[in-house]
Write a protein that holds these residues in place. Structure first.
Motif, short mmCIF file in Angstrom:
data_model
loop_
_atom_site.label_atom_id
_atom_site.label_comp_id
_atom_site.label_asym_id
_atom_site.label_seq_id
_atom_site.Cartn_x
_atom_site.Cartn_y
_atom_site.Cartn_z
N MET A 71 65.60 38.88 -10.70
CA MET A 71 66.24 38.45 -11.94
C MET A 71 65.17 38.11 -12.96
O MET A 71 64.11 37.59 -12.61
CB MET A 71 67.13 37.23 -11.70
CG MET A 71 67.88 36.72 -12.92
SD MET A 71 69.12 37.86 -13.54
CE MET A 71 70.31 37.81 -12.19
N VAL A 72 65.45 38.42 -14.23
CA VAL A 72 64.57 38.05 -15.34
C VAL A 72 65.38 37.21 -16.31
O VAL A 72 66.52 37.57 -16.66
CB VAL A 72 64.00 39.29 -16.05
CG1 VAL A 72 63.17 38.89 -17.26
CG2 VAL A 72 63.15 40.13 -15.07
N LEU A 73 64.82 36.09 -16.74
CA LEU A 73 65.48 35.18 -17.66
C LEU A 73 64.65 35.04 -18.92
O LEU A 73 63.45 34.75 -18.85
CB LEU A 73 65.67 33.79 -17.03
CG LEU A 73 66.42 33.73 -15.70
CD1 LEU A 73 66.42 32.29 -15.16
CD2 LEU A 73 67.84 34.25 -15.83
N CYS A 74 65.26 35.26 -20.08
CA CYS A 74 64.59 35.04 -21.37
C CYS A 74 65.28 33.86 -22.04
O CYS A 74 66.50 33.91 -22.29
CB CYS A 74 64.67 36.28 -22.25
SG CYS A 74 63.89 36.08 -23.86
N VAL A 75 64.52 32.80 -22.35
CA VAL A 75 65.11 31.52 -22.74
C VAL A 75 65.52 31.42 -24.22
O VAL A 75 65.93 30.36 -24.67
CB VAL A 75 64.15 30.35 -22.41
CG1 VAL A 75 63.90 30.28 -20.92
CG2 VAL A 75 62.84 30.48 -23.17
N GLY A 76 65.44 32.51 -24.97
CA GLY A 76 65.93 32.49 -26.35
C GLY A 76 64.84 32.44 -27.39
O GLY A 76 63.65 32.47 -27.08
#
Length: 301
Positions: A71-76
């Motif tokens: 999973m890859v998460l981009c915090v905004g």
């Protein structure tokens, strides 16, 4: 000492030993990874810096198998300005080119790993009344990555009551058989989004899931939950002396801060274990106990 003698002396000194490059590797080959991408706005706003974002996602793509990335998460704060048809007062690109550049950077991950992208305060355009809109759904629709489309299991609505990728959840079964829910919430969530997230976290089907909550603003650099009114910047349709007129510190109505999220969502839930956020300059980390006596670990990048 002459310059020639100095040059000869420096040339004769042994070169500093350069450490041999080692590819990243998991300490435990049975483990798996989640990669977090911090705020991208600084790379998005300039022609010269956009390639840095592409290098970041290219590095992830190159290490998916090596690090078992699931999973890859981009915090905004994907962009600096959501709606600038001229070059921004900060940066040299229009908003269209900022959004398109960051969307292009994620192309290399499509079909290879699912990713969630949060909205930050810079990803919205705000009116004087506090209404907000974002182009995130246009550039990061669920369907662009087939693995996102396969992973999504819940979705909330934006302020126009349209399905929104900034309010959605992905389900993941980890290699060890444990079930995870990655819950994405918009910047400064509205009350309706808070209620939606409460309902999702409370569903019986997720009672034994380990929930990772991602939202843009939750923790500060002093490891404290953000509190107080949520304030934003609104831009006026007027350029004075080459600078766009802006209203700073505009209170955002119907908005939840980090303390609100803790009290209304994270603390009452028994299955939220990790909160991932960005927004601040620096990083933050703390450990809290929820109402079930379990540890919750908020971390800010």
């Amino acid at each position: 000492m002459t310059l020639a003698a100095l040059a000869a002396m420096l040339w004769s000194l042994p070169a500093a030993a350069q450490e041999e490059y080692r590819q990243p590797a998991l300490e435990n080959p049975e483990s798996w990874s989640v990669v977090v991408i911090p705020d991208l706005q600084g790379y998005a706003k300039n022609e010269a810096s956009q390639p840095i974002a592409r290098l970041m996602t290219a590095w992830i793509a190159d290490n998916i198998e090596r690090l078992n990335v699931r999973m890859v998460l981009c915090v905004g704060d994907v962009v600096e300005q959501n709606d600038r048809i001229g070059n921004g007062f900060s940066g040299d690109l229009t908003s269209v080119r900022q959004w398109q550049g960051m969307a292009d950077a994620f192309d290399v991950l499509d079909g290879r790993v699912p990713y969630l992208v949060a909205t930050g305060n810079h990803d919205y355009t705000y009116t004087r009344s506090g209404a907000r809109r974002t182009h995130l759904n246009e550039y990061f629709p669920i369907g662009r990555n087939p693995l996102n489309a396969a992973a999504i299991c819940q979705f909330g609505l934006d302020s126009d009551e349209n399905p929104a990728v900034e309010n959605c959840a992905f389900e993941l079964k980890a290699p060890d058989g444990k079930d995870y829910l990655f819950l994405n919430m918009e910047f400064a969530p509205r009350d309706t989004v808070m209620k939606w997230a409460q309902q999702v976290a409370g569903l019986e089907e997720y009672a034994d899931h380990r929930i990772v909550l991602m939202t843009h603003a939750y923790l500060d650099a002093k490891d404290q939950r953000l509190s107080g009114p949520c304030k934003v910047t609104s831009y006026e349709p007027l350029v004075r002396n080459g600078r766009i007129v802006k209203i700073k510190g505009l209170p955002l109505p119907d908005a939840s801060n980090g303390e609100d999220l803790w009290q209304k969502l994270v603390r009452p839930a028994s299955n939220i274990e990790l909160v991932v956020c960005g927004h601040i300059s620096g990083s933050g980390f703390r450990t809290d106990r929820n109402s079930a006596g379990k540890d919750v670990h908020p971390v800010s990048y």
